[in-house]
Design an enzyme around this catalytic site. Structure first.
Site, PDB file in Angstrom:
ATOM      1  N   ASN A 135       0.155  16.170   6.128  1.00 35.03           N
ATOM      2  CA  ASN A 135      -0.973  16.321   7.055  1.00 35.03           C
ATOM      3  C   ASN A 135      -0.577  15.864   8.469  1.00 35.03           C
ATOM      4  O   ASN A 135      -1.020  14.839   8.979  1.00 35.03           O
ATOM      5  CB  ASN A 135      -2.166  15.517   6.533  1.00 35.03           C
ATOM      6  CG  ASN A 135      -3.478  15.931   7.168  1.00 35.03           C
ATOM      7  OD1 ASN A 135      -3.492  16.669   8.147  1.00 35.03           O
ATOM      8  ND2 ASN A 135      -4.567  15.434   6.618  1.00 35.03           N
ATOM      9  N   ILE A 139      -1.848  12.806  11.060  1.00 35.82           N
ATOM     10  CA  ILE A 139      -0.930  11.702  11.408  1.00 35.82           C
ATOM     11  C   ILE A 139      -0.797  11.594  12.926  1.00 35.82           C
ATOM     12  O   ILE A 139      -0.874  10.507  13.498  1.00 35.82           O
ATOM     13  CB  ILE A 139       0.437  11.889  10.704  1.00 35.82           C
ATOM     14  CG1 ILE A 139       0.260  11.678   9.194  1.00 35.82           C
ATOM     15  CG2 ILE A 139       1.496  10.928  11.275  1.00 35.82           C
ATOM     16  CD1 ILE A 139       1.464  12.033   8.344  1.00 35.82           C
ATOM     17  N   TYR A 142      -3.947  10.055  14.338  1.00 38.25           N
ATOM     18  CA  TYR A 142      -4.019   8.601  14.123  1.00 38.25           C
ATOM     19  C   TYR A 142      -3.036   7.859  15.034  1.00 38.25           C
ATOM     20  O   TYR A 142      -3.349   6.795  15.552  1.00 38.25           O
ATOM     21  CB  TYR A 142      -3.742   8.260  12.657  1.00 38.25           C
ATOM     22  CG  TYR A 142      -4.724   8.908  11.690  1.00 38.25           C
ATOM     23  CD1 TYR A 142      -6.073   9.019  12.002  1.00 38.25           C
ATOM     24  CD2 TYR A 142      -4.290   9.419  10.468  1.00 38.25           C
ATOM     25  CE1 TYR A 142      -6.964   9.632  11.135  1.00 38.25           C
ATOM     26  CE2 TYR A 142      -5.182  10.015   9.585  1.00 38.25           C
ATOM     27  CZ  TYR A 142      -6.518  10.128   9.928  1.00 38.25           C
ATOM     28  OH  TYR A 142      -7.393  10.721   9.063  1.00 38.25           O
TER      29      TYR A 142
HETATM   30  C1  LIG Z   1      -7.355  15.337  10.630  1.00 40.72           C
HETATM   31  C2  LIG Z   1      -8.454  15.704  11.600  1.00 40.72           C
HETATM   32  C3  LIG Z   1      -9.600  14.712  11.495  1.00 40.72           C
HETATM   33  C4  LIG Z   1      -7.874  15.643  13.027  1.00 40.72           C
HETATM   34  O1  LIG Z   1      -8.867  16.035  13.938  1.00 40.72           O
HETATM   35  P1  LIG Z   1      -8.536  17.174  15.012  1.00 40.72           P
HETATM   36  O2  LIG Z   1      -9.706  17.293  15.899  1.00 40.72           O
HETATM   37  O3  LIG Z   1      -8.103  18.397  14.298  1.00 40.72           O
HETATM   38  O4  LIG Z   1      -7.283  16.518  15.759  1.00 40.72           O
HETATM   39  P2  LIG Z   1      -7.007  16.353  17.321  1.00 40.72           P
HETATM   40  O5  LIG Z   1      -7.135  17.673  18.000  1.00 40.72           O
HETATM   41  O6  LIG Z   1      -7.835  15.244  17.858  1.00 40.72           O
HETATM   42  O7  LIG Z   1      -5.497  15.833  17.321  1.00 40.72           O
HETATM   43  C5  LIG Z   1      -4.538  16.535  16.577  1.00 40.72           C
HETATM   44  C6  LIG Z   1      -3.159  16.363  17.182  1.00 40.72           C
HETATM   45  O8  LIG Z   1      -2.218  16.906  16.273  1.00 40.72           O
HETATM   46  C7  LIG Z   1      -1.529  17.980  16.871  1.00 40.72           C
HETATM   47  N1  LIG Z   1      -1.339  18.981  15.829  1.00 40.72           N
HETATM   48  C8  LIG Z   1      -2.154  19.976  15.452  1.00 40.72           C
HETATM   49  N2  LIG Z   1      -1.597  20.670  14.448  1.00 40.72           N
HETATM   50  C9  LIG Z   1      -0.421  20.067  14.168  1.00 40.72           C
HETATM   51  C10 LIG Z   1       0.601  20.324  13.240  1.00 40.72           C
HETATM   52  N3  LIG Z   1       0.519  21.313  12.363  1.00 40.72           N
HETATM   53  N4  LIG Z   1       1.684  19.490  13.248  1.00 40.72           N
HETATM   54  C11 LIG Z   1       1.776  18.460  14.124  1.00 40.72           C
HETATM   55  N5  LIG Z   1       0.819  18.184  15.043  1.00 40.72           N
HETATM   56  C12 LIG Z   1      -0.259  18.990  15.057  1.00 40.72           C
HETATM   57  C13 LIG Z   1      -2.408  18.451  18.007  1.00 40.72           C
HETATM   58  O9  LIG Z   1      -1.641  19.130  18.977  1.00 40.72           O
HETATM   59  C14 LIG Z   1      -2.955  17.105  18.481  1.00 40.72           C
HETATM   60  O10 LIG Z   1      -1.999  16.356  19.198  1.00 40.72           O
HETATM   61  P3  LIG Z   1      -1.862  16.405  20.810  1.00 40.72           P
HETATM   62  O11 LIG Z   1      -3.193  16.029  21.370  1.00 40.72           O
HETATM   63  O12 LIG Z   1      -0.792  15.418  21.105  1.00 40.72           O
HETATM   64  O13 LIG Z   1      -1.508  17.808  21.193  1.00 40.72           O
HETATM   65  C15 LIG Z   1      -8.984  17.162  11.322  1.00 40.72           C
HETATM   66  O14 LIG Z   1      -7.957  18.106  11.609  1.00 40.72           O
HETATM   67  C16 LIG Z   1      -9.481  17.336   9.908  1.00 40.72           C
HETATM   68  O15 LIG Z   1     -10.583  16.913   9.607  1.00 40.72           O
HETATM   69  N6  LIG Z   1      -8.671  17.955   9.005  1.00 40.72           N
HETATM   70  C17 LIG Z   1      -9.094  18.204   7.623  1.00 40.72           C
HETATM   71  C18 LIG Z   1      -9.412  16.936   6.814  1.00 40.72           C
HETATM   72  C19 LIG Z   1      -8.366  15.856   7.011  1.00 40.72           C
HETATM   73  O16 LIG Z   1      -7.172  16.116   7.043  1.00 40.72           O
HETATM   74  N7  LIG Z   1      -8.856  14.612   7.129  1.00 40.72           N
HETATM   75  C20 LIG Z   1      -7.974  13.464   7.267  1.00 40.72           C
HETATM   76  C21 LIG Z   1      -7.546  12.977   5.925  1.00 40.72           C
HETATM   77  S1  LIG Z   1      -6.498  11.529   6.036  1.00 40.72           S
END
Ligand SMILES: CC(C)(COP(=O)(O)OP(=O)(O)OC[C@H]1O[C@@H](n2cnc3c(N)ncnc32)[C@H](O)[C@@H]1OP(=O)(O)O)[C@@H](O)C(=O)NCCC(=O)NCCS
Length: 183
Positions: A135, A139, A142
């Site tokens: 994920n 990561i 966070y």
């Molecule tokens: C995890 C979660 C809460 C993150 O929220 P989000 O709004 O999507 O994330 P953000 O946009 O705030 O930040 C994501 C960051 O990761 C980066 N990112 C996105 N896809 C990525 C990928 N495949 N690999 C690496 N980085 C990635 C983004 O570019 C961003 O970083 P940046 O601001 O430096 O560019 C959301 O995606 C989610 O709810 N996912 C499904 C459920 C889940 O995974 N929950 C967490 C369980 S521990």
């Protein structure tokens, strides 16, 4: 649904949960793309069951709806579990159910608002979380909030015959006050 601005950011705010959102959450939690990143993936979540869970979470001290600041619409849920006021620790969980909103900064802001609540209002000192190694989006989110990796439990998550590590991350109040709030 009526939402209330408990912790407010520019993109989103955290509101007390509303049991009336059970159907929306049930839809999201049965979506494999959402659920595989969460511990509940093998569970079949029915509407009555989700209603029950929501009723319980509504009475707990630190569960929130994540709401879009522009449209006042529900984006997901976040909260603290295992809150321990003796040792000042808790565990954080979050999901954005609306997949079209992933990667747009909502998760990072919601996590920061939740940490602000944890450290400034509950006066906690240490918040930890568990995330699966695949994920990368979570990561990264966070890390931006100031979490660092404590360790990993190897091969503790099995999906479709493939084992994944569970990564454990944590953040202390003083680290959030330093870099996590804005970094
Ligand atoms: C995890 C979660 C809460 C993150 O929220 P989000 O709004 O999507 O994330 P953000 O946009 O705030 O930040 C994501 C960051 O990761 C980066 N990112 C996105 N896809 C990525 C990928 N495949 N690999 C690496 N980085 C990635 C983004 O570019 C961003 O970083 P940046 O601001 O430096 O560019 C959301 O995606 C989610 O709810 N996912 C499904 C459920 C889940 O995974 N929950 C967490 C369980 S521990």
């Amino acid at each position: 649904m009526p939402y209330f601005k408990k912790m407010v950011g520019t993109l989103c705010y955290l509101s007390p949960l509303d049991p009336g959102d059970a159907a929306r959450l049930t839809e999201w939690l049965n979506d494999r793309d959402v659920a595989e990143s969460l511990a509940i993936a093998p569970q079949v979540i029915s509407l009555p069951r989700e209603r029950e869970v929501l009723e319980r979470l509504c009475r707990e001290e630190a569960s929130f709806a994540i709401v879009d600041s522009q449209t006042d619409s529900l984006l997901g849920v976040c909260g603290l579990t295992h809150v321990d006021h003796v040792n000042r620790t808790a565990e954080l969980g979050i999901f954005i159910g609306e997949k079209s909103r992933w990667g747009k900064g909502y998760g990072t802001q919601a996590t920061r608002l939740l940490l602000e609540f944890a450290f400034s209002l509950l006066n906690l000192n240490s918040v930890m979380l568990q995330v699966y190694d695949f994920n990368e989006r979570a990561i990264r989110c966070y890390q931006k909030c100031g979490f660092s990796t404590v360790g990993r439990r190897r091969e503790a998550r099995l999906i479709a015959g493939r084992a994944h590590d569970v990564v454990v991350m944590d953040i202390l109040a003083r680290e959030f006050a330093g870099a996590g709030r804005t970094g």
